[in-house]
Design a protein around this motif. Structure first.
Motif, short mmCIF file in Angstrom:
data_model
loop_
_atom_site.label_atom_id
_atom_site.label_comp_id
_atom_site.label_asym_id
_atom_site.label_seq_id
_atom_site.Cartn_x
_atom_site.Cartn_y
_atom_site.Cartn_z
N PRO A 60 0.86 -1.19 0.00
CA PRO A 60 0.00 0.00 0.00
C PRO A 60 0.89 1.24 0.00
O PRO A 60 1.86 1.31 0.76
N THR A 61 0.60 2.20 -0.87
CA THR A 61 1.51 3.34 -1.03
C THR A 61 0.83 4.69 -0.83
O THR A 61 1.42 5.72 -1.14
N ALA A 62 -0.42 4.68 -0.33
CA ALA A 62 -1.12 5.93 -0.03
C ALA A 62 -1.08 6.88 -1.22
O ALA A 62 -1.47 6.51 -2.32
N SER A 63 -0.55 8.09 -1.05
CA SER A 63 -0.62 9.12 -2.08
C SER A 63 0.38 8.97 -3.22
O SER A 63 0.38 9.78 -4.15
N ILE A 64 1.24 7.96 -3.18
CA ILE A 64 2.22 7.78 -4.25
C ILE A 64 1.54 7.64 -5.61
O ILE A 64 2.05 8.09 -6.63
N GLY A 65 0.37 7.02 -5.63
CA GLY A 65 -0.35 6.83 -6.88
C GLY A 65 -0.72 8.12 -7.58
O GLY A 65 -1.03 8.12 -8.78
N LYS A 66 -0.68 9.23 -6.85
CA LYS A 66 -0.98 10.53 -7.47
C LYS A 66 0.05 10.89 -8.54
O LYS A 66 -0.23 11.72 -9.41
N VAL A 67 1.23 10.29 -8.46
CA VAL A 67 2.24 10.52 -9.50
C VAL A 67 1.71 10.07 -10.86
O VAL A 67 1.95 10.72 -11.88
N LEU A 68 0.96 8.97 -10.88
CA LEU A 68 0.38 8.49 -12.13
C LEU A 68 -0.62 9.50 -12.68
O LEU A 68 -0.71 9.71 -13.90
N LEU A 69 -1.39 10.12 -11.80
CA LEU A 69 -2.31 11.18 -12.22
C LEU A 69 -1.54 12.35 -12.82
O LEU A 69 -1.92 12.88 -13.87
N LEU A 70 -0.46 12.75 -12.17
CA LEU A 70 0.34 13.86 -12.67
C LEU A 70 0.93 13.55 -14.05
O LEU A 70 0.99 14.42 -14.92
N GLY A 237 3.97 9.20 0.58
CA GLY A 237 2.63 8.68 0.84
C GLY A 237 2.49 8.36 2.31
O GLY A 237 3.33 7.66 2.88
N THR A 238 1.44 8.90 2.92
CA THR A 238 1.23 8.71 4.36
C THR A 238 -0.21 8.29 4.62
O THR A 238 -1.15 8.92 4.12
N ASP A 239 -0.38 7.22 5.39
CA ASP A 239 -1.69 6.79 5.84
C ASP A 239 -1.48 6.07 7.16
O ASP A 239 -0.33 5.89 7.60
N VAL A 242 1.18 3.38 7.17
CA VAL A 242 1.89 3.40 5.88
C VAL A 242 2.78 4.62 5.80
O VAL A 242 2.34 5.74 6.07
N ARG A 243 4.04 4.40 5.44
CA ARG A 243 4.96 5.49 5.14
C ARG A 243 5.76 5.08 3.90
O ARG A 243 6.41 4.04 3.88
N THR A 244 5.69 5.92 2.86
CA THR A 244 6.39 5.64 1.60
C THR A 244 7.04 6.91 1.09
O THR A 244 6.43 7.98 1.14
N ASP A 245 8.26 6.80 0.61
CA ASP A 245 8.97 7.93 0.03
C ASP A 245 9.67 7.44 -1.23
O ASP A 245 10.41 6.47 -1.19
N VAL A 246 9.39 8.13 -2.32
CA VAL A 246 9.97 7.76 -3.62
C VAL A 246 10.53 9.02 -4.26
O VAL A 246 9.88 10.06 -4.27
N SER A 261 9.30 1.84 1.39
CA SER A 261 7.96 1.79 1.96
C SER A 261 7.94 0.90 3.19
O SER A 261 8.66 -0.10 3.26
N ALA A 262 7.10 1.28 4.14
CA ALA A 262 6.92 0.48 5.36
C ALA A 262 5.43 0.41 5.67
O ALA A 262 4.72 1.40 5.60
N SER A 263 4.98 -0.81 6.00
CA SER A 263 3.60 -1.03 6.40
C SER A 263 3.62 -1.67 7.79
O SER A 263 4.31 -2.67 8.00
#
Length: 291
Positions: A60-70, A237-239, A242-246, A261-263
């Motif tokens: 799970p990557t929380a807001s990371i998927g917003k990169v695909l939108l961008l 990405g934070t939830d 969940v903590r993810t940094d790319v 990423s860490a879950s």
């Protein structure tokens, strides 16, 4: 514990570069204490793998998927019907809380390019939903598939709560694909050079340097021009749990793409702080490698 040790833990990893031994140990500590971790670091010039820990696992990557939108928005800006100054209005169904500043502003509309900047800079949830309503989730998925991504997806719009009929996560992805994606963005190879440059320019505005990038010593509100020879563009990405940094970072000696990423069970502050400390350790190794 070394990856080649026959008694290694269940998580599989490759032997890290000597420069990333601390990172490997920090992630191993988290894994032994119940945190699911995944990470990959690659050299931007050679493509050499510097660190790999369960990087194939879909997390799970929380807001990371917003990169695909961008990326989809950036690619569409060449369309006269979807120009950078096209004004989009917010609607009641777009409303959502948490990250972002538009929800706190009075202005009801923004140009497309400004919305993309808000998403990149503050992970603005309202701006995300307005853009996603305009381009469509199917378009974002098709764009990701056209790039060749198989383990990275934006699953839904941003919601304050998720019901049984909603996607369980905003986005998911593997660190291997994310590190590849940010390497390709840095080289100008995602869709085309113009699209890649638009996306990296937006992501260079990111205000969240609280994870891996916390080790770089940069001003989180003003670091586009770099400092002490270090330049970065990244997305976090934070939830809950969940903590993810790319991102991709360049220094005087080298450049790298990283995805971490860490879950975890976020029932107490101790585990969360341990995750952030491990991410900071990875950042320290990155600084030593690029600087």
């Amino acid at each position: 514990m070394r990856a080649r040790d026959r008694r290694r833990a269940k998580h599989r990893s490759t032997e890290p570069s000597e420069s990333f031994t601390r990172s490997f140990k920090a992630l191993g500590y988290l894994a032994r204490n119940g945190v699911q971790v995944s990470a990959r670091v690659t050299d931007l010039s050679s493509g050499a793998e510097l660190l790999s820990v369960d990087d194939y696992v879909v997390m799970p990557t929380a807001s990371i998927g917003k990169v695909l939108l961008l990326i989809d928005v950036a690619a569409k800006l060449s369309d006269p019907d979807f120009a950078a100054l096209t004004i989009l209005d917010r609607e009641s169904d777009d409303s959502v809380g948490n990250s972002g500043i538009w929800q706190h502003l009075q202005v009801p509309s923004f140009p497309v390019a400004d919305l993309a900047a808000l998403v990149a800079a503050t992970s603005d949830n309202l701006a995300t939903n307005v853009l996603l309503r305009r381009v469509g989730l199917d378009s974002v998925r098709e764009r990701a598939e056209s790039i060749g991504l198989k383990r990275l997806a934006l699953l839904d719009k941003v919601r304050d709560s998720r019901g049984p009929d909603d996607a369980p996560q905003l986005s998911v992805g593997s660190m291997k694909e994310l590190a590849w994606l940010f390497s390709a963005l840095a080289r100008g190879e995602v869709v085309n050079q113009e699209t890649s440059q638009r996306v990296t320019s937006w992501l260079s505005l990111n205000n969240d340097l609280s994870m891996v990038a916390s080790a770089f010593g940069l001003d989180p509100l003003a670091h586009r021009s770099g400092d002490h020879g270090i330049q970065i563009f990244n997305k976090t990405g934070t939830d809950v749990g969940v903590r993810t940094d790319v991102g991709a970072v360049r220094g005087p000696r080298a450049g790298v793409a990283y995805a971490v990423s860490a879950s975890f069970t976020d029932s107490g502050l101790t585990t969360r702080l341990a995750v952030l400390d491990a991410m900071h350790t990875i950042g320290l190794d990155l600084v030593e490698y690029v600087h």
